[in-house]
Design a protein around this motif. Structure first.
Motif, PDB file in Angstrom:
ATOM      1  N   GLN A 121       3.500   4.242   3.155  1.00  0.00           N
ATOM      2  CA  GLN A 121       2.389   3.580   2.482  1.00  0.00           C
ATOM      3  C   GLN A 121       2.697   2.137   2.107  1.00  0.00           C
ATOM      4  O   GLN A 121       1.780   1.357   1.897  1.00  0.00           O
ATOM      5  N   SER A 138      -2.884  11.222   4.268  1.00  0.00           N
ATOM      6  CA  SER A 138      -1.694  11.996   4.612  1.00  0.00           C
ATOM      7  C   SER A 138      -0.945  11.329   5.765  1.00  0.00           C
ATOM      8  O   SER A 138       0.258  11.445   5.877  1.00  0.00           O
ATOM      9  N   ILE A 197      -0.271   8.296   6.229  1.00  0.00           N
ATOM     10  CA  ILE A 197       0.614   7.168   5.898  1.00  0.00           C
ATOM     11  C   ILE A 197       1.686   7.581   4.894  1.00  0.00           C
ATOM     12  O   ILE A 197       2.451   6.744   4.427  1.00  0.00           O
ATOM     13  N   LEU A 198       1.751   8.866   4.572  1.00  0.00           N
ATOM     14  CA  LEU A 198       2.715   9.328   3.565  1.00  0.00           C
ATOM     15  C   LEU A 198       4.134   8.923   3.950  1.00  0.00           C
ATOM     16  O   LEU A 198       4.608   9.225   5.034  1.00  0.00           O
TER      17      LEU A 198
END
Lengths: 513, 377
Positions: free
Chosen positions: A373, A367, A369-370
């Motif tokens: 990414q 979550s 790196i949402l």
């Protein structure tokens, strides 16, 4: 059996004695004892995870205590289900309403309390009873409207009516104002006061100090599963309660120095947005944001703020007008791409962190790196850099005091405030030129609110721009340099913070110019 | 502020992963076999003997193991196919049709280019299986992503379409000239995948002849690659985000429609690889109905394997053993027919698929009871 302790001068309607509850390794309630007087409003206040909701779940029969006992009117009772709780006159108004949306109000109210097989009979007698209840408690609801079409404030009234219809004497309200507009809150408080006048008892679970001060007769402070203090509300004050809740002294106001603004970062010109139901949600608005300033948008939820945020961040399309960010201009034919704009320095903390800002079923580092990414720090040519991601997250969690500081855990296992910190650190750490924040402290406890406010001010002092949308008027007032008021999709007021006060803003928010 | 948990969430306390991933599936399997045992008992046979024969039939010697693994290969492909679609929030019921069309691709290459060097034609066959399977999944994927047609409905329809297309082709176009049976001519053996017994023989090890062929190795490699793709690449991350929370995906600038198409294309490609095992691995000619339900069982395999390649391997092995051991069992006890075996497989699918979490709260309660009593005493 009769408990001798309750047979004193005060009229105790509900007493909890030495309640203990474990969940696996977590000691959710430790030796909790509370006495609740008849026909009073009793507040239970505490941070997230303090054990308030667990305690009330025990009273309402969702859980059973491992140890301890419950007395109703001096008699010891064993409550093994919500049905039994209702038999003892305990009713509950949930934070997330348990209503069947396609049903009418009347159908919802008799749900589970139908008499006989012919529905019409129950409906008839319920209609009469409902009329009486509505008159007695000034709860105005049309029994034939469909619940799904009602605003949240009215739905809450339906929940209260439901409990009344089932003969409840004790009402448990779990964070009742979280979803309401200021006007709806006022109305709710009126209803609660009239309930009290009619001899009902109300238990109010909240983390908002102001509600406790305005409404309650007695207050219980909980921290880490224990009762820290029981007091008549008159004999305490906000500061003391905040300190008891958090366990240290808390700064309730924000320290902010004046700062010179820099160049223009974002400019919105004659922007209009039409939503998927073909309703114009934002109507021809214009404003600018400069480096080093916080622009706050005040307004009752649902007046176009959400749509504005989602359009600025590329989630929604522009229908008319332009948005200029840095040197790029976007319009209907040149829409904003969420991925691109993030790379160009526009970060976004969404209003609904659980449904938009995080993937609750993912681990916290995923979550974390949402939206980022495909940054090169997180990914190589083909594979994600698992080790680099984890290292970065450990570091971020430590700096933002995310608890527990373990990014391997599932996102859903973090409390609301800590989930919010995960979103904030992710969005703030890329040093964005413009940070768009929606409801930064919704459902977040006091200790974390203080921290989040400090971080936002720090970012501003670094010369970054912030657009803040919040339904908490205090928050907008204390953080913003300039305040815009939105009503019905339009900007109905632009005020410098120094000239703003709650009353003027409140009037503007209500659309009364 | 945490909301009040209701009763169902109460049992959702965090129990260790091995409960969910090992104990619960094994217990489900146990219950299925118990019920099967009762039915076999009332059918007049000894359930213990039947179970032992089933296990012996699946693992009793190297020939049986070979056949078990040959079935396992198909289930790995279809299980992986269902799982990757599932990670994107899609229920791909069309594995059967995608496998069928994947086999067509293999067959066309083998029929028309089978005379070329094996080093050229075999990779080409594999590629054809993937491309044909993927394209058969692409149409429902496109319709879902861009037009909102529900993927469950369209993929089911495409199973029927695939069956109709193949029947037409086998009867009218690809049939071996001068023959009655609707099957193609045998391929040039340049296109045959080596059998495992041949490979072992090459290294001087003698094992019994079975249908197990090089496809098994391809299936294992595919499992590994899919694991890497799903959990270690940002493409996999984006697919999983789309499946877990589409709003969050849009927020993050991840295009759901792009990922729906990507996941379905990979899914279809994997299902198509059943054609490698069946067509150039075993039959060496195109035949009718070779997917024989493998695509559907793949759904149960993926569910039971928790959509994880390792779990899928073990679930595929289980169903492989049921297929092979069941065949031996009905040979040994004729009273237990093929249909009885289908019934037993149905029970396994029922308990480990449809009712996979029915026993979980009870098992967890036992676990917490033991743990709390040991901890606090």
């Amino acid at each position: 059996m009769i408990n001798p302790a309750t047979a004193n001068s005060k009229n105790i309607i509900l007493e909890l004695k030495n309640i203990d509850k474990w969940f696996g390794h977590v000691h959710a309630n430790q030796d909790v004892s509370i006495q609740i007087e008849n026909s009073t409003i009793h507040g239970i206040i505490g941070e997230n995870g303090a054990g308030k909701s667990t305690l009330m779940s025990i009273v309402y029969g969702y859980y059973q205590a491992d140890k301890g006992s419950i007395f109703v009117n001096g008699k010891e009772v064993f409550i093994s289900s919500p049905v039994q709780a209702l038999n003892y006159g305990i009713g509950m108004v949930h934070q997330h309403f348990k209503l069947v949306e396609p049903f009418t109000v009347l159908e919802n109210i008799i749900l589970g309390a139908e008499t006989g097989t012919i529905l019409e009979n129950s409906l008839q007698s319920a209609r009469k009873e409902l009329k009486r209840l509505e008159d007695d408690y000034s709860l105005n609801v049309n029994p034939d409207s469909v619940v799904g079409e009602l605003p949240v404030g009215i739905r809450q009234r339906v929940e209260i009516l439901k409990a009344l219809y089932r003969g409840a004497n004790i009402f448990i309200l779990d964070e009742p104002t979280g979803v309401l507009t200021p006007q709806e809150v006022d109305h709710l408080f009126k209803i609660l006061k009239s309930l009290k006048k009619q001899g009902k008892t109300i238990i109010l679970i909240t983390h908002k100090l102001r509600e406790i001060m305005d409404l309650t007769d007695n207050v219980t402070v909980m921290r880490q599963g224990r009762v820290i203090n029981n007091k008549p509300t008159k004999k305490t004050n906000k500061e003391e309660l905040a300190e008891l809740m958090v366990g240290r002294s808390v700064l309730l106001s924000v320290n902010k120095k004046d700062k010179k603004i820099g160049r223009k970062i974002l400019s919105v010109n004659n922007l209009s947005i039409i939503d998927e139901k073909n309703i114009e949600k934002v109507k021809n608005i214009s404003f600018d944001i400069h480096e080093g300033e916080i622009i706050g948008i005040a307004g009752v939820a649902g007046n176009g703020q959400t749509e504005l945020l989602e359009t600025l961040t590329g989630i929604r399309r522009i229908n008319d007008g332009t948005i200029k960010f840095h040197n790029k201009t976007f319009d209907n034919s040149n829409p904003i791409n969420a991925k691109e704009i993030r790379k160009n320095g526009l970060a976004h903390v969404p209003e609904d962190r659980q449904r938009m800002g995080l993937v609750t079923s993912f681990s916290a580092n995923e979550s974390g790196i949402l939206g980022y990414q495909d940054l090169n720090i997180y990914k190589g040519k083909i594979f994600l850099k698992k080790y680099a991601i984890l290292k970065d997250m450990y570091d971020k969690f430590k700096r933002f005091d995310v608890r527990p500081a373990n990014p391997i855990l599932k996102t859903s296992s973090f409390s609301g405030g800590n989930q919010q910190k995960i979103v904030l650190v992710r969005e703030m750490d890329q040093e964005p030129e413009l940070l768009i924040v929606g409801q930064p402290t919704r459902g977040v406890d006091i200790g974390a609110i203080e921290f989040i406010h400090k971080q936002l001010i720090e970012l501003r002092n670094k010369g970054k721009a912030i657009l803040l949308v919040s339904v908490e008027l205090d928050e907008v007032l204390s953080l913003s340099d300039k305040i815009l008021v939105m009503f019905d999709g339009k900007i109905v007021g632009k005020i410098n913070q120094k000239d703003a006060d709650e009353k003027t803003l409140g009037l503007l928010m209500a659309g009364a110019k | 502020m945490a909301t009040l948990l209701d009763k169902t969430q109460q049992s959702n306390r965090s129990s260790p992963k091995w409960i969910t991933h090992i104990v619960v599936p094994l217990f489900n399997l146990f219950v299925a076999l118990m019920i099967a045992g009762i039915v076999i008992y009332f059918n007049g046979d000894d359930p213990i003997e039947a179970l032992l024969l089933l296990i012996k039939g699946a693992f009793g010697n190297d020939e049986f193991i070979g056949f078990t693994l040959y079935y396992t290969t198909n289930f790995i492909f279809t299980g992986l196919a269902v799982s990757i679609a599932f990670h994107c929030g899609l229920f791909n019921i069309g594995g059967e049709g995608q496998a069928y069309i994947g086999g067509l691709g293999v067959g066309l290459v083998a029929i028309y280019l089978g005379h070329l060097s094996p080093f050229f034609v075999i990779p080409l066959c594999i590629l054809a299986a993937v491309i044909f399977g993927a394209s058969w999944a692409l149409i429902p994927a496109y319709l879902q992503a861009k037009r909102g047609s529900h993927i469950v409905i369209t993929t089911i329809m495409f199973n029927f379409l695939a069956a109709a297309v193949m029947t037409y082709l086998m009867v009218e176009v690809l049939i071996e000239p001068g023959q009655q049976a609707p099957q193609s001519r045998e391929f040039n053996n340049n296109s045959w995948l080596p059998f495992m017994h041949e490979i072992f023989n090459f290294f001087g090890i003698q094992i019994s002849v079975s249908s197990l062929n090089f496809s098994f190795i391809i299936a294992i490699i595919s499992s590994l690659l899919i694991w890497l793709f799903i959990w270690r690449t940002h493409w996999g991350y984006e697919i999983r985000t789309t499946g877990a929370n589409q709003k969050a995906a849009i927020y993050a600038g991840i295009s759901p429609s792009k990922n729906i198409i990507l996941a379905m294309v990979i899914s279809g490609g994997l299902a198509g690889m059943v054609g490698i095992n069946e067509i150039i691995g075993v039959h060496h000619r195109l035949i009718l109905d070779f997917p024989a339900g493998f695509g559907f069982v793949g759904i149960a395999v993926a569910l039971m394997g928790r959509n994880h390649p390792l779990g899928i391997f073990f679930a595929a092995l289980l169903f492989g053993a049921l297929y092979q051991g069941g065949a031996e069992l009905s040979f040994d006890i004729p009273n237990i027919t093929r249909d009885t075996m289908v019934f037993i497989q149905g029970l396994v699918i029922l308990f480990s698929g449809a009712m996979e979490f029915v026993f979980k709260p009870y098992i967890e309660n036992i676990y917490f009871f033991i743990k709390n009593n040991l901890l606090r005493s």
